[in-house]
Design a protein around this motif. Structure first.
Motif, PDB file in Angstrom:
ATOM      1  N   ARG A   1       0.892  -1.232  -0.063  1.00 49.06           N
ATOM      2  CA  ARG A   1      -0.031  -0.053  -0.044  1.00 49.06           C
ATOM      3  C   ARG A   1       0.950   1.274   0.005  1.00 49.06           C
ATOM      4  NH1 ARG A   1      -1.166   3.415   3.530  1.00 49.06           N
ATOM      5  NH2 ARG A   1      -0.217   2.152   5.193  1.00 49.06           N
ATOM      6  N   GLN A   2       1.873   1.274   0.920  1.00 53.23           N
ATOM      7  CA  GLN A   2       2.893   2.480   0.792  1.00 53.23           C
ATOM      8  C   GLN A   2       3.404   2.509  -0.559  1.00 53.23           C
ATOM      9  OE1 GLN A   2       5.557   1.459   3.972  1.00 53.23           O
ATOM     10  NE2 GLN A   2       4.473   3.101   5.344  1.00 53.23           N
ATOM     11  N   LEU A   3       3.986   1.595  -1.325  1.00 49.76           N
ATOM     12  CA  LEU A   3       4.420   1.726  -2.520  1.00 49.76           C
ATOM     13  C   LEU A   3       3.488   2.277  -3.340  1.00 49.76           C
ATOM     14  CD1 LEU A   3       6.432  -2.032  -2.493  1.00 49.76           C
ATOM     15  CD2 LEU A   3       7.237   0.528  -2.339  1.00 49.76           C
ATOM     16  N   ASP A   4       2.191   1.642  -3.502  1.00 53.72           N
ATOM     17  CA  ASP A   4       1.330   1.927  -4.487  1.00 53.72           C
ATOM     18  C   ASP A   4       0.887   3.586  -4.490  1.00 53.72           C
ATOM     19  OD1 ASP A   4       1.370  -0.646  -5.463  1.00 53.72           O
ATOM     20  OD2 ASP A   4      -0.719  -1.078  -4.347  1.00 53.72           O
ATOM     21  N   HIS A   5       0.901   3.988  -3.211  1.00 59.13           N
ATOM     22  CA  HIS A   5       0.319   5.405  -2.977  1.00 59.13           C
ATOM     23  C   HIS A   5       1.519   6.236  -3.251  1.00 59.13           C
ATOM     24  CE1 HIS A   5      -3.661   4.800  -1.418  1.00 59.13           C
ATOM     25  NE2 HIS A   5      -3.293   3.956  -1.047  1.00 59.13           N
ATOM     26  N   GLY A   6       2.719   5.805  -2.734  1.00 59.43           N
ATOM     27  CA  GLY A   6       3.830   6.737  -2.718  1.00 59.43           C
ATOM     28  C   GLY A   6       4.653   6.753  -4.076  1.00 59.43           C
ATOM     29  N   LEU A   7       4.155   5.811  -4.990  1.00 62.24           N
ATOM     30  CA  LEU A   7       4.846   5.780  -6.383  1.00 62.24           C
ATOM     31  C   LEU A   7       3.870   6.082  -7.286  1.00 62.24           C
ATOM     32  CD1 LEU A   7       7.493   2.902  -5.762  1.00 62.24           C
ATOM     33  CD2 LEU A   7       7.883   5.347  -5.994  1.00 62.24           C
ATOM     34  N   GLU A   8       2.767   6.692  -6.988  1.00 60.19           N
ATOM     35  CA  GLU A   8       1.671   6.770  -7.957  1.00 60.19           C
ATOM     36  C   GLU A   8       2.337   7.920  -8.888  1.00 60.19           C
ATOM     37  OE1 GLU A   8      -2.093   7.340  -6.075  1.00 60.19           O
ATOM     38  OE2 GLU A   8      -2.809   8.491  -7.890  1.00 60.19           O
ATOM     39  N   ASP A   9       2.301   7.485 -10.438  1.00 57.98           N
ATOM     40  CA  ASP A   9       2.690   8.581 -11.522  1.00 57.98           C
ATOM     41  C   ASP A   9       4.420   8.845 -11.303  1.00 57.98           C
ATOM     42  OD1 ASP A   9       0.255   8.660 -12.584  1.00 57.98           O
ATOM     43  OD2 ASP A   9      -0.378  10.401 -11.239  1.00 57.98           O
ATOM     44  N   ALA A  10       4.970   7.948 -10.710  1.00 53.49           N
ATOM     45  CA  ALA A  10       6.365   8.226 -10.326  1.00 53.49           C
ATOM     46  C   ALA A  10       7.263   7.257 -11.559  1.00 53.49           C
ATOM     47  CB  ALA A  10       6.941   7.727  -8.922  1.00 53.49           C
ATOM     48  N   ASN A  11       8.431   7.645 -11.428  1.00 55.42           N
ATOM     49  CA  ASN A  11       9.497   7.062 -12.644  1.00 55.42           C
ATOM     50  C   ASN A  11      10.186   6.064 -11.768  1.00 55.42           C
ATOM     51  OD1 ASN A  11      11.579   6.453 -14.487  1.00 55.42           O
ATOM     52  ND2 ASN A  11      12.042   8.594 -14.389  1.00 55.42           N
ATOM     53  N   LEU A  12      10.194   4.689 -12.027  1.00 52.44           N
ATOM     54  CA  LEU A  12      10.787   3.850 -11.207  1.00 52.44           C
ATOM     55  C   LEU A  12      12.379   3.651 -11.716  1.00 52.44           C
ATOM     56  CD1 LEU A  12       8.173   0.801 -11.527  1.00 52.44           C
ATOM     57  CD2 LEU A  12       8.713   2.686  -9.569  1.00 52.44           C
ATOM     58  N   GLU A  13      12.694   4.454 -12.808  1.00 53.66           N
ATOM     59  CA  GLU A  13      14.181   4.332 -13.243  1.00 53.66           C
ATOM     60  C   GLU A  13      14.946   5.249 -12.463  1.00 53.66           C
ATOM     61  OE1 GLU A  13      15.420   2.257 -15.607  1.00 53.66           O
ATOM     62  OE2 GLU A  13      13.363   1.303 -15.699  1.00 53.66           O
ATOM     63  N   ASN A  14      14.261   6.418 -11.914  1.00 56.52           N
ATOM     64  CA  ASN A  14      15.222   7.448 -11.084  1.00 56.52           C
ATOM     65  C   ASN A  14      14.599   7.308  -9.507  1.00 56.52           C
ATOM     66  OD1 ASN A  14      16.698   9.580 -10.378  1.00 56.52           O
ATOM     67  ND2 ASN A  14      15.004  10.948 -10.787  1.00 56.52           N
ATOM     68  N   LEU A  15      14.976   6.106  -8.957  1.00 58.75           N
ATOM     69  CA  LEU A  15      14.410   5.997  -7.605  1.00 58.75           C
ATOM     70  C   LEU A  15      15.258   5.169  -6.830  1.00 58.75           C
ATOM     71  CD1 LEU A  15      11.897   5.875  -5.817  1.00 58.75           C
ATOM     72  CD2 LEU A  15      11.175   3.822  -7.294  1.00 58.75           C
ATOM     73  N   ILE A  16      15.510   5.043  -5.714  1.00 56.81           N
ATOM     74  CA  ILE A  16      16.029   3.983  -4.693  1.00 56.81           C
ATOM     75  C   ILE A  16      15.077   3.712  -3.625  1.00 56.81           C
ATOM     76  CG2 ILE A  16      17.777   3.643  -2.958  1.00 56.81           C
ATOM     77  CD1 ILE A  16      19.580   5.599  -4.568  1.00 56.81           C
ATOM     78  N   ILE A  17      14.749   2.614  -3.341  1.00 58.71           N
ATOM     79  CA  ILE A  17      13.922   2.582  -2.163  1.00 58.71           C
ATOM     80  C   ILE A  17      14.750   1.753  -0.960  1.00 58.71           C
ATOM     81  CG2 ILE A  17      12.011   0.635  -1.497  1.00 58.71           C
ATOM     82  CD1 ILE A  17      11.136   1.142  -4.356  1.00 58.71           C
ATOM     83  N   ALA A  18      14.069   2.205   0.269  1.00 61.36           N
ATOM     84  CA  ALA A  18      14.806   1.734   1.393  1.00 61.36           C
ATOM     85  C   ALA A  18      13.600   0.863   2.196  1.00 61.36           C
ATOM     86  CB  ALA A  18      15.328   2.668   2.233  1.00 61.36           C
ATOM     87  N   TYR A  19      13.773  -0.199   2.464  1.00 63.62           N
ATOM     88  CA  TYR A  19      12.900  -1.331   3.487  1.00 63.62           C
ATOM     89  C   TYR A  19      13.471  -1.049   4.788  1.00 63.62           C
ATOM     90  CZ  TYR A  19      10.997  -4.766   5.993  1.00 63.62           C
ATOM     91  OH  TYR A  19      10.422  -5.609   6.985  1.00 63.62           O
ATOM     92  N   GLU A  20      12.590  -0.278   5.554  1.00 59.09           N
ATOM     93  CA  GLU A  20      12.979   0.017   6.992  1.00 59.09           C
ATOM     94  C   GLU A  20      12.117  -0.382   8.000  1.00 59.09           C
ATOM     95  OE1 GLU A  20      16.331   3.001   7.244  1.00 59.09           O
ATOM     96  OE2 GLU A  20      14.434   4.140   7.454  1.00 59.09           O
ATOM     97  N   PRO A  21      11.892  -1.716   8.437  1.00 49.82           N
ATOM     98  CA  PRO A  21      10.803  -1.984   9.321  1.00 49.82           C
ATOM     99  C   PRO A  21      11.171  -1.023  10.717  1.00 49.82           C
ATOM    100  CG  PRO A  21      12.679  -3.432   9.243  1.00 49.82           C
ATOM    101  CD  PRO A  21      13.041  -2.632   8.412  1.00 49.82           C
ATOM    102  N   ILE A  22       9.861  -0.514  10.912  1.00 50.76           N
ATOM    103  CA  ILE A  22       9.983   0.810  12.309  1.00 50.76           C
ATOM    104  C   ILE A  22      10.351   0.025  13.384  1.00 50.76           C
ATOM    105  CG2 ILE A  22       8.551   2.325  13.428  1.00 50.76           C
ATOM    106  CD1 ILE A  22       6.775   2.453  10.936  1.00 50.76           C
TER     107      ILE A  22
END
Ligand code: PGA
Length: 240
Positions: A145-166
């Motif tokens: 859900r965080q990915l789907d909302h956070g990346l709406e209309d985003a460009n996956l080529e210019n991106l780094i993701i960090a998985y950080e369990p709180i």
């Protein structure tokens, strides 16, 4: 092969003179590193310039946030063009502390992320579940859900993701390396973005970096506490 990224998030730590002292120690310690490893230091706004002046080929500098508008009446915020003029090409977006203490939502995270990309800054998007979601077996759904909302209309080529369990941030409790690897593989499949670097963050230390980096899906780390001390962050950058 995907880029390897070792990023330090200094949060609200270090004055100008403390940053200088860190750099004097840190730069020689990473001099011999594999040039294919990208090192990014994300200090508070007040020390961005100090780090930019010393960065050279040693490391890149990143911001800890940015506003979606290029300028305007937004007291306390800074914009992508302000960072770009300093030569900054990365910004952390959606860190859990921003979400928790400063009311950032998936919607504001998405606006900041798209503005960064639009201006040519690579966002480091942070996602991760809390203890409740983990105990309720909601981890994967929460992150998707965080990915789907956070990346709406985003460009996956210019991106780094960090998985950080709180539950692993600043607690000394690291997510087991195989589990971090599993979640990162899940994120990669969900996005269908095979070239996007995906990092792990949460109590990364000199003592667990080597094991984390042996995992095939983990492309690097986002480090808080252990990035504040030159020797420990250099050991992380020089992982085996
Ligand atoms: P930590 O922080 O390494 O101190 O757990 C990680 C982060 O918040 O990015």
């Amino acid at each position: 092969m995907r880029q390897k990224v070792l990023a330090g998030n200094w949060k609200m730590y270090k004055t100008h003179s403390e940053a200088r002292a860190f750099l004097d120690q840190f730069i020689p310690l990473i001099a011999g590193r594999d040039p294919k490893r990208t090192v990014i230091l994300c200090p508070p706004f007040t020390t961005l310039e100090t780090l930019c002046a010393a960065a050279g080929d040693h490391f890149d500098v990143g911001a800890q946030n940015l506003h979606w508008e290029p300028q305007g009446a937004y007291t306390g915020e800074i914009s992508a063009p302000m960072l770009l003029e300093m030569g900054i090409r990365h910004a952390i977006i959606g860190h859990s502390e921003r979400r928790q203490y400063f009311s950032e939502t998936d919607e504001s995270v998405n606006k900041r992320l798209r503005a960064a990309q639009h201006q040519g800054i690579t966002p480091i998007l942070c996602v991760g579940e809390g203890l409740t979601e983990r105990e309720d077996n909601e981890t994967d759904a929460w992150i998707c859900r965080q990915l789907d909302h956070g990346l709406e209309d985003a460009n996956l080529e210019n991106l780094i993701i960090a998985y950080e369990p709180i539950w692993a941030i600043g607690t000394g409790k690291t997510c087991e390396a195989p589990e971090a690897n599993r979640v990162i593989a899940m994120i990669r499949t969900h996005l269908g973005a095979s070239n996007t670097p995906i990092l792990y963050g949460g109590s990364v230390k000199p003592g667990n970096i080597d094991e984390l980096m042996t995992q095939p899906e983990i492309d690097g780390v986002l480090v808080g506490g252990a990035s504040l001390e030159a020797e420990s962050f250099a050991r992380i950058v020089n992982y085996k």
